[in-house]
Scaffold this motif. Structure first.
Motif, mmCIF file in Angstrom:
data_model
loop_
_atom_site.group_PDB
_atom_site.id
_atom_site.type_symbol
_atom_site.label_atom_id
_atom_site.label_comp_id
_atom_site.label_asym_id
_atom_site.label_seq_id
_atom_site.Cartn_x
_atom_site.Cartn_y
_atom_site.Cartn_z
ATOM 1 N N CYS A 73 0.823 -1.215 0.000
ATOM 2 C CA CYS A 73 0.000 0.000 0.000
ATOM 3 C C CYS A 73 0.857 1.265 0.000
ATOM 4 O O CYS A 73 0.427 2.309 -0.494
ATOM 5 N N LEU A 74 2.089 1.197 0.505
ATOM 6 C CA LEU A 74 2.984 2.359 0.470
ATOM 7 C C LEU A 74 3.362 2.709 -0.967
ATOM 8 O O LEU A 74 3.447 3.883 -1.327
ATOM 9 N N PHE A 75 3.551 1.674 -1.776
ATOM 10 C CA PHE A 75 3.839 1.935 -3.186
ATOM 11 C C PHE A 75 2.581 2.429 -3.898
ATOM 12 O O PHE A 75 2.629 3.402 -4.647
ATOM 13 N N ASP A 76 1.480 1.763 -3.651
ATOM 14 C CA ASP A 76 0.231 2.129 -4.325
ATOM 15 C C ASP A 76 -0.202 3.556 -4.011
ATOM 16 O O ASP A 76 -0.629 4.286 -4.900
ATOM 17 N N ALA A 77 -0.081 3.973 -2.770
ATOM 18 C CA ALA A 77 -0.560 5.294 -2.357
ATOM 19 C C ALA A 77 0.474 6.407 -2.539
ATOM 20 O O ALA A 77 0.123 7.522 -2.911
ATOM 21 N N PHE A 78 1.748 6.103 -2.273
ATOM 22 C CA PHE A 78 2.772 7.157 -2.232
ATOM 23 C C PHE A 78 3.957 6.920 -3.174
ATOM 24 O O PHE A 78 4.882 7.712 -3.205
ATOM 25 N N LYS A 79 3.949 5.785 -3.873
ATOM 26 C CA LYS A 79 5.056 5.390 -4.758
ATOM 27 C C LYS A 79 6.367 5.185 -3.998
ATOM 28 O O LYS A 79 7.453 5.372 -4.541
ATOM 29 N N ILE A 80 6.263 4.780 -2.728
ATOM 30 C CA ILE A 80 7.442 4.411 -1.942
ATOM 31 C C ILE A 80 7.848 3.016 -2.411
ATOM 32 O O ILE A 80 7.097 2.059 -2.237
ATOM 33 N N SER A 81 9.031 2.909 -3.013
ATOM 34 C CA SER A 81 9.447 1.636 -3.591
ATOM 35 C C SER A 81 10.249 0.761 -2.627
ATOM 36 O O SER A 81 10.178 -0.466 -2.712
ATOM 37 N N HIS A 82 11.002 1.380 -1.723
ATOM 38 C CA HIS A 82 11.860 0.627 -0.807
ATOM 39 C C HIS A 82 11.950 1.345 0.538
ATOM 40 O O HIS A 82 11.899 2.574 0.586
ATOM 41 N N VAL A 83 12.103 0.547 1.565
ATOM 42 C CA VAL A 83 12.392 1.067 2.899
ATOM 43 C C VAL A 83 13.595 0.272 3.398
ATOM 44 O O VAL A 83 13.624 -0.953 3.294
ATOM 45 N N MET A 84 14.575 0.971 3.908
ATOM 46 C CA MET A 84 15.791 0.335 4.410
ATOM 47 C C MET A 84 16.083 0.905 5.787
ATOM 48 O O MET A 84 16.088 2.124 5.958
ATOM 49 N N GLY A 85 16.305 0.028 6.765
ATOM 50 C CA GLY A 85 16.597 0.522 8.098
ATOM 51 C C GLY A 85 16.611 -0.581 9.132
ATOM 52 O O GLY A 85 16.839 -1.752 8.813
ATOM 53 N N TYR A 86 16.337 -0.207 10.349
ATOM 54 C CA TYR A 86 16.377 -1.163 11.448
ATOM 55 C C TYR A 86 15.275 -2.214 11.246
ATOM 56 O O TYR A 86 14.221 -1.934 10.675
ATOM 57 N N PRO A 87 15.528 -3.460 11.666
ATOM 58 C CA PRO A 87 14.635 -4.573 11.350
ATOM 59 C C PRO A 87 13.164 -4.363 11.718
ATOM 60 O O PRO A 87 12.278 -4.743 10.945
ATOM 61 N N LEU A 88 12.892 -3.792 12.840
ATOM 62 C CA LEU A 88 11.509 -3.582 13.262
ATOM 63 C C LEU A 88 10.739 -2.743 12.245
ATOM 64 O O LEU A 88 9.589 -3.034 11.918
ATOM 65 N N LEU A 89 11.373 -1.743 11.702
ATOM 66 C CA LEU A 89 10.717 -0.838 10.756
ATOM 67 C C LEU A 89 10.389 -1.525 9.435
ATOM 68 O O LEU A 89 9.344 -1.277 8.856
#
Length: 120
Positions: A73-89
């Motif tokens: 849904c992050l891609f569908d709504a905001f075009k966020i393609s990748h998230v990189m960071g701490y495991p919980l996130l």
């Protein structure tokens, strides 16, 4: 993502150093998850910063949003393609949303995770 020319990125201060806790990729833009002292973390466009240490922290993980049903849904709504960071996130969508919405429970989970990595 809701930003306008008048978006206020307080309480950040010009000339200060901030730890980057995660990266969010939107087309040709990268946002940093940062936090100012005594504040919960929040996403800020990387163009507002000068990177002083380009190393990726040990333990970070990568999420391709289009391949993960809960993050798609992050891609569908905001075009966020990748998230990189701490495991919980990148592994618990509810935590990601809680950080964005500044949910007190998820902010506390972030703080606990942050303290754990500082002591490593």
């Amino acid at each position: 993502m809701g930003e306008v020319d008048q978006t206020n990125y307080s309480p950040l201060s010009v000339g200060e150093n901030y730890v980057v806790y995660a990266l969010l990729f939107i087309f040709d833009r990268v946002d940093f998850l940062v936090r100012a002292p005594d504040q919960p973390p929040f996403w800020v466009p990387s163009c507002l910063f000068r990177l002083v240490d380009a190393r990726i922290p040990a333990g970070w993980e990568f999420c391709i949003t289009q391949t993960r049903p809960d993050y798609k849904c992050l891609f569908d709504a905001f075009k966020i393609s990748h998230v990189m960071g701490y495991p919980l996130l990148v592994n618990e969508y509810e935590h990601y949303v809680g950080i964005v919405e500044r949910d007190p429970v998820e902010v506390l989970r972030f703080m606990g995770d942050e303290l754990e990595h500082i002591s490593d």
